[in-house]
Scaffold this motif. Structure first.
Motif, PDB file in Angstrom:
ATOM      1  N   TYR A 155      -2.406   5.519   2.119  1.00 18.97           N
ATOM      2  CA  TYR A 155      -1.045   5.708   1.609  1.00 18.97           C
ATOM      3  C   TYR A 155      -1.039   6.503   0.311  1.00 18.97           C
ATOM      4  O   TYR A 155      -0.207   7.392   0.121  1.00 18.97           O
ATOM      5  CB  TYR A 155      -0.342   4.353   1.457  1.00 18.97           C
ATOM      6  CG  TYR A 155      -0.088   3.714   2.806  1.00 18.97           C
ATOM      7  CD1 TYR A 155       0.998   4.088   3.576  1.00 18.97           C
ATOM      8  CD2 TYR A 155      -0.967   2.758   3.323  1.00 18.97           C
ATOM      9  CE1 TYR A 155       1.229   3.530   4.820  1.00 18.97           C
ATOM     10  CE2 TYR A 155      -0.744   2.190   4.572  1.00 18.97           C
ATOM     11  CZ  TYR A 155       0.353   2.580   5.319  1.00 18.97           C
ATOM     12  OH  TYR A 155       0.577   2.035   6.548  1.00 18.97           O
ATOM     13  N   VAL A 156      -1.963   6.187  -0.582  1.00 19.19           N
ATOM     14  CA  VAL A 156      -2.082   6.969  -1.816  1.00 19.19           C
ATOM     15  C   VAL A 156      -2.543   8.388  -1.482  1.00 19.19           C
ATOM     16  O   VAL A 156      -2.059   9.363  -2.061  1.00 19.19           O
ATOM     17  CB  VAL A 156      -3.053   6.290  -2.822  1.00 19.19           C
ATOM     18  CG1 VAL A 156      -3.296   7.183  -4.038  1.00 19.19           C
ATOM     19  CG2 VAL A 156      -2.517   4.939  -3.256  1.00 19.19           C
ATOM     20  N   TYR A 157      -3.429   8.512  -0.509  1.00 21.23           N
ATOM     21  CA  TYR A 157      -3.911   9.830  -0.109  1.00 21.23           C
ATOM     22  C   TYR A 157      -2.790  10.687   0.481  1.00 21.23           C
ATOM     23  O   TYR A 157      -2.778  11.898   0.301  1.00 21.23           O
ATOM     24  CB  TYR A 157      -5.079   9.692   0.870  1.00 21.23           C
ATOM     25  CG  TYR A 157      -5.794  11.005   1.097  1.00 21.23           C
ATOM     26  CD1 TYR A 157      -6.613  11.546   0.107  1.00 21.23           C
ATOM     27  CD2 TYR A 157      -5.651  11.706   2.287  1.00 21.23           C
ATOM     28  CE1 TYR A 157      -7.259  12.753   0.297  1.00 21.23           C
ATOM     29  CE2 TYR A 157      -6.305  12.910   2.490  1.00 21.23           C
ATOM     30  CZ  TYR A 157      -7.099  13.432   1.499  1.00 21.23           C
ATOM     31  OH  TYR A 157      -7.741  14.624   1.682  1.00 21.23           O
ATOM     32  N   PHE A 158      -1.829  10.069   1.161  1.00 20.40           N
ATOM     33  CA  PHE A 158      -0.685  10.831   1.667  1.00 20.40           C
ATOM     34  C   PHE A 158       0.081  11.471   0.513  1.00 20.40           C
ATOM     35  O   PHE A 158       0.549  12.603   0.618  1.00 20.40           O
ATOM     36  CB  PHE A 158       0.253   9.954   2.498  1.00 20.40           C
ATOM     37  CG  PHE A 158      -0.267   9.621   3.862  1.00 20.40           C
ATOM     38  CD1 PHE A 158      -0.902  10.563   4.652  1.00 20.40           C
ATOM     39  CD2 PHE A 158      -0.125   8.338   4.365  1.00 20.40           C
ATOM     40  CE1 PHE A 158      -1.392  10.250   5.911  1.00 20.40           C
ATOM     41  CE2 PHE A 158      -0.608   8.011   5.625  1.00 20.40           C
ATOM     42  CZ  PHE A 158      -1.245   8.967   6.401  1.00 20.40           C
ATOM     43  N   ILE A 159       0.203  10.748  -0.597  1.00 19.99           N
ATOM     44  CA  ILE A 159       0.861  11.332  -1.772  1.00 19.99           C
ATOM     45  C   ILE A 159       0.008  12.466  -2.335  1.00 19.99           C
ATOM     46  O   ILE A 159       0.533  13.503  -2.759  1.00 19.99           O
ATOM     47  CB  ILE A 159       1.169  10.253  -2.835  1.00 19.99           C
ATOM     48  CG1 ILE A 159       2.113   9.194  -2.244  1.00 19.99           C
ATOM     49  CG2 ILE A 159       1.789  10.883  -4.088  1.00 19.99           C
ATOM     50  CD1 ILE A 159       2.343   7.987  -3.139  1.00 19.99           C
ATOM     51  N   GLN A 160      -1.305  12.324  -2.311  1.00 19.75           N
ATOM     52  CA  GLN A 160      -2.194  13.401  -2.757  1.00 19.75           C
ATOM     53  C   GLN A 160      -2.043  14.630  -1.849  1.00 19.75           C
ATOM     54  O   GLN A 160      -2.023  15.760  -2.332  1.00 19.75           O
ATOM     55  CB  GLN A 160      -3.650  12.920  -2.770  1.00 19.75           C
ATOM     56  CG  GLN A 160      -4.645  13.957  -3.252  1.00 19.75           C
ATOM     57  CD  GLN A 160      -4.579  14.192  -4.737  1.00 19.75           C
ATOM     58  OE1 GLN A 160      -3.645  14.813  -5.242  1.00 19.75           O
ATOM     59  NE2 GLN A 160      -5.576  13.710  -5.459  1.00 19.75           N
TER      60      GLN A 160
END
Length: 185
Positions: free
Chosen positions: A140-145
């Protein structure tokens, strides 16, 4: 050349980058964004051990995080615009692009810094967050990245484009269009 609030008399328009009206430039930027998304997704699926699990609450929080990120991205542009010019930036959303613009004229060096600052600042912040969150949040954090890097496709395109231009240029960025000025001969 130094940043200025007024275009020097010996400067004239050299070229323009308009991601709203120039269809070729818009297509290049959007294809670049798509390629970045796909590459980052493939790389992550190879690197991440944790499988992606779709959870409604995490999707909702991630979507909210992306909206907050978009605002923060433009604020970083604005902070650097203010830092280099002392002019107050203006912000907006065109329906396709969020933007920060300014009435100032920026040197090539400062404009490249303005363009790249958000992707670098938030890239580091999100990378650190990705290392600190519980394993179930990594994707989920990687999607923001992914949104950070692919969403900066316009900034990356402008930076690449600027490398081919003369050193003496001044750039006026109104938001989604940049007018580039150079000394008249």
């Amino acid at each position: 050349m130094k940043d200025s609030s007024v275009l020097p008399e010996n400067y004239g328009e050299f070229c323009k980058i308009d991601l709203q009206k120039n269809m070729k430039q818009a297509v290049i930027v959007n294809v670049l964004a798509l390629v970045i998304c796909l590459l980052m997704g493939v790389i992550a699926s190879i690197i991440f051990i944790t499988p992606f699990e779709l959870e409604f609450m995490k999707v909702f929080i991630t979507a909210a995080g992306i909206i907050v990120y978009m605002i923060l991205h433009e604020l970083v542009h604005g902070i650097f615009m203010t830092m280099f010019s002392d002019e107050k930036p203006h912000y907006g959303f065109t329906g396709m692009y969020a933007y920060a613009g300014s009435d100032a004229y920026f040197s090539k060096k400062h404009y490249v810094i303005i363009a790249l600052a958000p992707v670098i600042v938030w890239g580091v912040v999100l990378a650190v967050m990705n290392m600190l969150v519980p394993e179930s949040w990594v994707w989920y954090v990687y999607f923001i990245q992914i949104m950070n890097i692919s969403g900066a496709a316009g900034d990356l395109y402008v930076t690449y484009y600027m490398q081919k231009l003369p050193r003496d240029i001044l750039v006026k960025d109104t938001g989604v269009s940049m007018t580039i000025y150079s000394q008249k001969e």
